[in-house]
Write a protein that holds these residues in place. Sequence first.
Motif, PDB file in Angstrom:
ATOM      1  N   VAL A   1      -6.134   0.345  -2.585  1.00  0.00           N
ATOM      2  CA  VAL A   1      -5.720  -0.925  -3.175  1.00  0.00           C
ATOM      3  C   VAL A   1      -4.406  -0.666  -3.902  1.00  0.00           C
ATOM      4  O   VAL A   1      -4.363   0.185  -4.783  1.00  0.00           O
ATOM      5  N   PRO A   2      -3.330  -1.349  -3.524  1.00  0.00           N
ATOM      6  CA  PRO A   2      -2.057  -1.116  -4.214  1.00  0.00           C
ATOM      7  C   PRO A   2      -2.196  -1.397  -5.707  1.00  0.00           C
ATOM      8  O   PRO A   2      -2.939  -2.296  -6.125  1.00  0.00           O
ATOM      9  N   ALA A   3      -1.476  -0.619  -6.506  1.00  0.00           N
ATOM     10  CA  ALA A   3      -1.620  -0.729  -7.956  1.00  0.00           C
ATOM     11  C   ALA A   3      -1.266  -2.122  -8.446  1.00  0.00           C
ATOM     12  O   ALA A   3      -1.872  -2.638  -9.384  1.00  0.00           O
ATOM     13  N   THR A   4      -0.292  -2.739  -7.777  1.00  0.00           N
ATOM     14  CA  THR A   4       0.171  -4.025  -8.278  1.00  0.00           C
ATOM     15  C   THR A   4      -0.499  -5.191  -7.566  1.00  0.00           C
ATOM     16  O   THR A   4      -0.092  -6.327  -7.758  1.00  0.00           O
ATOM     17  N   ALA A   5      -1.486  -4.901  -6.741  1.00  0.00           N
ATOM     18  CA  ALA A   5      -2.107  -5.989  -5.978  1.00  0.00           C
ATOM     19  C   ALA A   5      -2.910  -6.904  -6.901  1.00  0.00           C
ATOM     20  O   ALA A   5      -3.356  -6.505  -7.966  1.00  0.00           O
ATOM     21  N   ASP A   6      -3.069  -8.127  -6.449  1.00  0.00           N
ATOM     22  CA  ASP A   6      -3.952  -9.063  -7.139  1.00  0.00           C
ATOM     23  C   ASP A   6      -5.360  -8.756  -6.639  1.00  0.00           C
ATOM     24  O   ASP A   6      -5.764  -9.165  -5.548  1.00  0.00           O
ATOM     25  N   LYS A   7      -6.099  -8.011  -7.429  1.00  0.00           N
ATOM     26  CA  LYS A   7      -7.285  -7.342  -6.889  1.00  0.00           C
ATOM     27  C   LYS A   7      -8.334  -8.256  -6.270  1.00  0.00           C
ATOM     28  O   LYS A   7      -8.714  -8.046  -5.119  1.00  0.00           O
ATOM     29  N   PRO A   8      -8.794  -9.278  -6.998  1.00  0.00           N
ATOM     30  CA  PRO A   8      -9.866 -10.094  -6.392  1.00  0.00           C
ATOM     31  C   PRO A   8      -9.439 -10.709  -5.067  1.00  0.00           C
ATOM     32  O   PRO A   8     -10.198 -10.671  -4.088  1.00  0.00           O
ATOM     33  N   LEU A   9      -8.236 -11.253  -5.027  1.00  0.00           N
ATOM     34  CA  LEU A   9      -7.763 -11.865  -3.780  1.00  0.00           C
ATOM     35  C   LEU A   9      -7.673 -10.813  -2.689  1.00  0.00           C
ATOM     36  O   LEU A   9      -8.102 -11.015  -1.557  1.00  0.00           O
ATOM     37  N   TYR A  10      -7.088  -9.683  -3.057  1.00  0.00           N
ATOM     38  CA  TYR A  10      -6.872  -8.621  -2.081  1.00  0.00           C
ATOM     39  C   TYR A  10      -8.188  -8.149  -1.488  1.00  0.00           C
ATOM     40  O   TYR A  10      -8.309  -7.951  -0.281  1.00  0.00           O
ATOM     41  N   LEU A  11      -9.189  -7.983  -2.367  1.00  0.00           N
ATOM     42  CA  LEU A  11     -10.452  -7.438  -1.885  1.00  0.00           C
ATOM     43  C   LEU A  11     -11.242  -8.460  -1.079  1.00  0.00           C
ATOM     44  O   LEU A  11     -11.929  -8.118  -0.122  1.00  0.00           O
TER      45      LEU A  11
ATOM     46  N   LEU B   1     -10.793 -21.671   7.927  1.00  0.00           N
ATOM     47  CA  LEU B   1     -11.024 -20.838   6.753  1.00  0.00           C
ATOM     48  C   LEU B   1     -10.185 -19.568   6.814  1.00  0.00           C
ATOM     49  O   LEU B   1      -9.787 -19.006   5.793  1.00  0.00           O
ATOM     50  N   VAL B   2      -9.890 -19.157   8.058  1.00  0.00           N
ATOM     51  CA  VAL B   2      -9.099 -17.958   8.264  1.00  0.00           C
ATOM     52  C   VAL B   2      -7.756 -18.062   7.544  1.00  0.00           C
ATOM     53  O   VAL B   2      -7.270 -17.097   6.970  1.00  0.00           O
ATOM     54  N   VAL B   3      -7.169 -19.258   7.578  1.00  0.00           N
ATOM     55  CA  VAL B   3      -5.858 -19.441   6.952  1.00  0.00           C
ATOM     56  C   VAL B   3      -5.909 -19.020   5.492  1.00  0.00           C
ATOM     57  O   VAL B   3      -5.031 -18.313   4.998  1.00  0.00           O
ATOM     58  N   VAL B   4      -6.967 -19.453   4.817  1.00  0.00           N
ATOM     59  CA  VAL B   4      -7.096 -19.120   3.397  1.00  0.00           C
ATOM     60  C   VAL B   4      -7.152 -17.606   3.225  1.00  0.00           C
ATOM     61  O   VAL B   4      -6.479 -17.027   2.369  1.00  0.00           O
ATOM     62  N   GLY B   5      -7.943 -16.968   4.090  1.00  0.00           N
ATOM     63  CA  GLY B   5      -8.061 -15.521   4.001  1.00  0.00           C
ATOM     64  C   GLY B   5      -6.730 -14.834   4.206  1.00  0.00           C
ATOM     65  O   GLY B   5      -6.363 -13.922   3.461  1.00  0.00           O
ATOM     66  N   LEU B   6      -5.980 -15.286   5.221  1.00  0.00           N
ATOM     67  CA  LEU B   6      -4.709 -14.632   5.510  1.00  0.00           C
ATOM     68  C   LEU B   6      -3.708 -14.854   4.378  1.00  0.00           C
ATOM     69  O   LEU B   6      -2.970 -13.947   4.001  1.00  0.00           O
ATOM     70  N   LEU B   7      -3.696 -16.044   3.847  1.00  0.00           N
ATOM     71  CA  LEU B   7      -2.790 -16.313   2.725  1.00  0.00           C
ATOM     72  C   LEU B   7      -3.161 -15.439   1.527  1.00  0.00           C
ATOM     73  O   LEU B   7      -2.297 -14.883   0.852  1.00  0.00           O
ATOM     74  N   MET B   8      -4.466 -15.321   1.293  1.00  0.00           N
ATOM     75  CA  MET B   8      -4.921 -14.477   0.183  1.00  0.00           C
ATOM     76  C   MET B   8      -4.494 -13.042   0.401  1.00  0.00           C
ATOM     77  O   MET B   8      -4.032 -12.365  -0.526  1.00  0.00           O
ATOM     78  N   ALA B   9      -4.643 -12.573   1.631  1.00  0.00           N
ATOM     79  CA  ALA B   9      -4.244 -11.198   1.927  1.00  0.00           C
ATOM     80  C   ALA B   9      -2.743 -11.029   1.713  1.00  0.00           C
ATOM     81  O   ALA B   9      -2.287 -10.066   1.110  1.00  0.00           O
ATOM     82  N   GLY B  10      -1.975 -12.002   2.201  1.00  0.00           N
ATOM     83  CA  GLY B  10      -0.524 -11.905   2.087  1.00  0.00           C
ATOM     84  C   GLY B  10      -0.067 -11.949   0.644  1.00  0.00           C
ATOM     85  O   GLY B  10       0.802 -11.176   0.235  1.00  0.00           O
ATOM     86  N   TRP B  11      -0.671 -12.828  -0.125  1.00  0.00           N
ATOM     87  CA  TRP B  11      -0.257 -12.961  -1.518  1.00  0.00           C
ATOM     88  C   TRP B  11      -0.818 -11.824  -2.368  1.00  0.00           C
ATOM     89  O   TRP B  11      -0.105 -11.230  -3.178  1.00  0.00           O
ATOM     90  N   GLY B  12      -2.087 -11.516  -2.128  1.00  0.00           N
ATOM     91  CA  GLY B  12      -2.752 -10.521  -2.957  1.00  0.00           C
ATOM     92  C   GLY B  12      -2.196  -9.125  -2.815  1.00  0.00           C
ATOM     93  O   GLY B  12      -2.273  -8.323  -3.732  1.00  0.00           O
ATOM     94  N   SER B  13      -1.610  -8.831  -1.648  1.00  0.00           N
ATOM     95  CA  SER B  13      -1.080  -7.485  -1.443  1.00  0.00           C
ATOM     96  C   SER B  13       0.111  -7.201  -2.336  1.00  0.00           C
ATOM     97  O   SER B  13       0.445  -6.049  -2.568  1.00  0.00           O
TER      98      SER B  13
ATOM     99  N   SER C   1       3.159  -7.515  -1.604  1.00  0.00           N
ATOM    100  CA  SER C   1       4.193  -6.857  -0.817  1.00  0.00           C
ATOM    101  C   SER C   1       4.973  -7.955  -0.120  1.00  0.00           C
ATOM    102  O   SER C   1       4.402  -8.949   0.311  1.00  0.00           O
ATOM    103  N   LYS C   2       6.295  -7.764  -0.050  1.00  0.00           N
ATOM    104  CA  LYS C   2       7.095  -8.840   0.538  1.00  0.00           C
ATOM    105  C   LYS C   2       6.798  -9.012   2.012  1.00  0.00           C
ATOM    106  O   LYS C   2       6.771 -10.115   2.530  1.00  0.00           O
ATOM    107  N   TRP C   3       6.580  -7.901   2.688  1.00  0.00           N
ATOM    108  CA  TRP C   3       6.289  -8.011   4.123  1.00  0.00           C
ATOM    109  C   TRP C   3       4.966  -8.732   4.331  1.00  0.00           C
ATOM    110  O   TRP C   3       4.827  -9.565   5.226  1.00  0.00           O
ATOM    111  N   ALA C   4       3.972  -8.399   3.498  1.00  0.00           N
ATOM    112  CA  ALA C   4       2.671  -9.048   3.641  1.00  0.00           C
ATOM    113  C   ALA C   4       2.790 -10.532   3.348  1.00  0.00           C
ATOM    114  O   ALA C   4       2.165 -11.361   4.005  1.00  0.00           O
TER     115      ALA C   4
END
Lengths: 552, 240, 423
Positions: free
Chosen positions: C94-104, C145-157, C159-162
């Motif tokens: 888990v990246p140190a700066t990640a938004d943990k709940p969203l990321y997980l 529902l997948v969209v929400v998951g992907l957005l959460m992953a992208g934001w929670g990481s 990372s600009k690429w994510a």
Amino acid sequence: MTESEICDRLKAALPDAVEEFESQLLDPAIRVKPARLVEACRFLRDDPSTRMHYLRLVTGVDRLPAGETPGRIEMVYHLWSYEKRHGIVLRVHLDRDNPVADTVCGVWPVANWGEREAFDLLGVTFTGHPDLKRIMMPVDWVGHPLRKDYQRPDRYHGLPTNRTAVLEQGRVQVATAEHVAKAEPVSGYMQLNMGPHHPATHGVINFLIETDGEVLRRAIPDVGYLHRGIEKISEMVGYLGTMPYTDRVDYLGAMFTNHGWALAVEKLCNIEVPRRAEFCRVIASELNRIASHQIATGALAMDLGAFTPFLHWIREREKINDIMERICGARLTYNYMRFGGVSRDIDQVTIDEIRRWLDHYEPMMLEFDRLISGNEIFIRRLANVAVIDPDDAIAYGLVGPNLRGSGLAWDVRRDEPYSIYNEFEWDVITGTGVHGVVGDAFDRYDCRLREIRESVRILRQACERIPEGEVRTKTARIKPAANEVYTRVEGPRGECGFFVVSDGTDKPYRSRFRTGSFTAMTIIEHLSPGLMIADLVALIGSLDVLAPEIDR
Amino acid sequence: MVPTVPPAVSPHRRPPRGTVRAYFRNIRLALSTAFDGMSVTMSYMFRRPLTIQYPDKIDKPVQEMLPESYRGVLEVDMDRCTVCLQCQKICPLGCINIESCKNPETGNREVTKFDIDIGLCMYCGLCAETCNFDALDHTREFEATVTTPDQMILHFVEKPREVTKLKAAEMPVRKHKGSILQKMIPAFGRRHPQEVWTPTAYAAAPVPALKAPTATPKPAAPVASAAPSAADSPTPEQAP
Amino acid sequence: MNIMHYLADLLVRSLFKADPATWPYTWIAYAVVIGVGALLAFAFVAIFAGPVTWIERRIAGRIQSRIGPNRNGPQGCLQWLADGIKCWLKEDLVPATADKPLYLAAPYLVFTGMFGAFVVLPFGAHVIAADLNVGLLYILAVTSLVVVGLLMAGWGSNSKWALFGGVRSAAQLVSYEVPSAFSLMAVVLMAGTLSTQGIVGAQGGWPWQWFVFRNPFLFAAFIMYFISAIAEGNRTPFDLPEAESEIIAGYNIEYSGMRFLFFLFAEWANMWIMAAVATLAFLGGWQIPGISPERIAEAKGWTFVGWQALSFAIFVFKGTCLVFTIIQIRWTLPRLRVDQLMITCWKYLVPLSMGSATGVLLLMALVREGGIVDWVMRGAMLLVGLLVAGAYIRKVRATFMADRDNYKKMEGRDLWYPPYRLP
């Protein structure tokens, strides 16, 4: 116009600018006063009788003080006019202790990186340069490696700089945060480091990109990750010893760097090449060109998401590699050319193999077109993207397929003939704007594909007409008299030039490899505003830049 | 300007008149070209793959598939070597290290060391080209994996041996290319897998130097014995 | 009555000798049956998504003149297991700066979205977890529902690429929902129901009874649904959210180990969902040629089981063919640019799919089903389908023949190497 006429013309216009006309050199040079350099350059560019729009090479030579003569740094500018087909060398002498010259970036934008390199490696300061900072060495490097009295530091931030020390230490220290220069925020836009290990940058190149969503504000290339100082090495290992190093300059087109280096030394030493050797050179070079263009076009397709075409080209390239292995013993670093010939003969079995492969390969080209070049998505991704008009292409020093993609019919093989290319029947390919405007990314791609066809034509004729005979003239020890020479060959990434300064010893005093990728990189910053991230990938791919060739 | 080609439009892709036609033309082209591309990829389901399955599922070793001209790991036939030092001089990297001396008892020249650092070698072939006696040559061996850096230095002379005085024509026939190296290859990596490399072992190992002839009366012991691995390694081809 | 309902009632009746309608603990039996059903569906997803990764790599290998993974197990068929175990054992970073709940949480949300769709997929005549009367709508809704998951992953990481990947995929999925819904609407109009079993039941076993060959508008709708389904599944040529050469890996760039596996799992499961929906809506689903659904329902004992198995096999076969096509498309086409992706959706697919739905409506009003015009249309569309297939085979053969002789001369070996020959 001949060089002396050009000199007279310059003298007539700017009488106090010219210091001396050095006609004894193989490429006659005009020495101008440092203070009048920019003026002279601008005159030579704009004068209707000279019109030198193309700055071929800008580099420097460090001369140590010898006896009475004080030390100096010579800046050398090779100019060329596509229109008038003539060229001249300008030269300024700078004080070695405090070398300062005016920048010619305003005359030719391509000078930007060349001058940065001179600043980095020779310590020449250019007044008025827009972005004068180190390009190859790290920003906090001490000293200028191409100075003749340069002492290499043993360690850089605790990292050993020679092989024995690396082995002694057993492991390399990982750079810590303090080694990494902090980039200052430039604007409110999103900044990204695209590279140095990004899949689309074709080697270790970094692009500092500023984006507004998907649209780029600008992309600043940052190179030097692969700098091995081959020019410095060449000063130590001698003329023949440099030959295997030229393989490493451009590993996809090693035959051309070989050829260029061989031509330079042959011109310095007046060595004749046997006729069969010329054929061997042409056959090997054209095979290499096909292989290199395959990688360029295939990798471009891969950058755009189509993986299969790349591997289909890799498959055909494997066959070329096999043939190359027969010809010279290596698949990538050929080290095939020698001064006065080639290292090995091409036997009849290999020639038959080449013929059979060509028979197989020609339908494959049509198949490749069906698979990817004709694909509507692919065309839409490249057509009208990153258009380079011919004036820009010349000003930024684009060469080879990138220049021809912009519609300029210029091929070193035809227009400044070397070897035996003018004996064959082939055409110079130019971009025609098949799917968009002339000079777009698709044109550059298309140029490469059609050049493969021309190479096939040349290969067929060369295989047909190869004469019997020797492949290598016996040469005495290579020890050219003091002189300077610039030779060029048409490589897959364009004009591949070799500037060699000899001083009467068996080692080059200074050499500079002018490569197509180095100048092609300079135009990226100019083209990038307004492109999308996906377009930047297409642009890099269509320019076919190769990291080792940029950094040397 | 140099002849600039005017923008040409290929006949089969004439831009359509009118937006509606362009609209449907785009659809047609997108579908038909994708269809075309898919027929190409489909045909590969019936075509022979290129890959060979190195290293186990092949008919014969890759070494035998390579052409004679292949530039693999270097080897020296010491029976033919006259210690002329041409190869050492021409090597751009200095990866060949030869030492010789005069034996005080017999008065003959002896070669005490002929090391090639294959970790430094760049396989350019200049040394093999310059060898007039066909002693030094590239083989088709390429699997030179080792576990420690000091194993990358090949010692072609284990103990001091007399330098041949024969002319090229009288010399024994060149041993089959690769046969000398093949005897040394078991030493590549597989010899002491448990051995842990220490930096001192390398420091003690020879560093290629350009000064070759030394006049030590006592033949030097093989330097590589400093590395514990070299002591019990199979000896390279000795003089008959 | 679907099979799960039937089984639960059977359980109550036979085990507890009670009437399920009045017995107070019926819900426990229902819960058990649902749990078992979910487990079976999960097993199907795992067993399908896993080997498909291997199959895809083998197919990609052949397309690219390579071999593909063939070392783990016979012909590499256990490669997916090895990959899965490897991912399982890897550290979950888990990246140190990640938004943990969203990321997980993101990978599970993505997976849930995919998995939820399996509830209404009719695998056989009666093999379905729940035959909802809003089946298709449910699929469209739950896969969003997948969209929400992907957005959460992208934001929670963090990372600009994510972030690029997440935003790209959100834009893409939301856009392509529209044409895929409109294309399916044409089918819903024809079938008169949203229930997946109802749609399959409205078709027949023979190709001319399938919706795809019913009339030109449905044929177009099928192609458009297929394209937008590929886009929804983030597959090439619409794989912008994970475009390797542009944004390296997209929303999952910071993930590792099991969580990364869940993204991949969802991607391949989604491929199956796309294929299954296309099959049930356009290609006759599990319908057995010549056997009407009533006969299957009336059958008793082993005949019933046999027909269930056959219908299941037919459904999976049709789905697998489509999956193969999706894989082949992935390894053939380049990727679109972001603006082109949007143009393809809003300028081409949306109006055309609306048009096709309207066209279907018009034809339904004008042409009597079973009349001469209807049959002529079916025949013509079937002929078009056959012609396309014929042209395809001819092209493939011509491509092969163009190289055959030259290859033989060059290599001394035959070019012919059929797909069943595994090196």
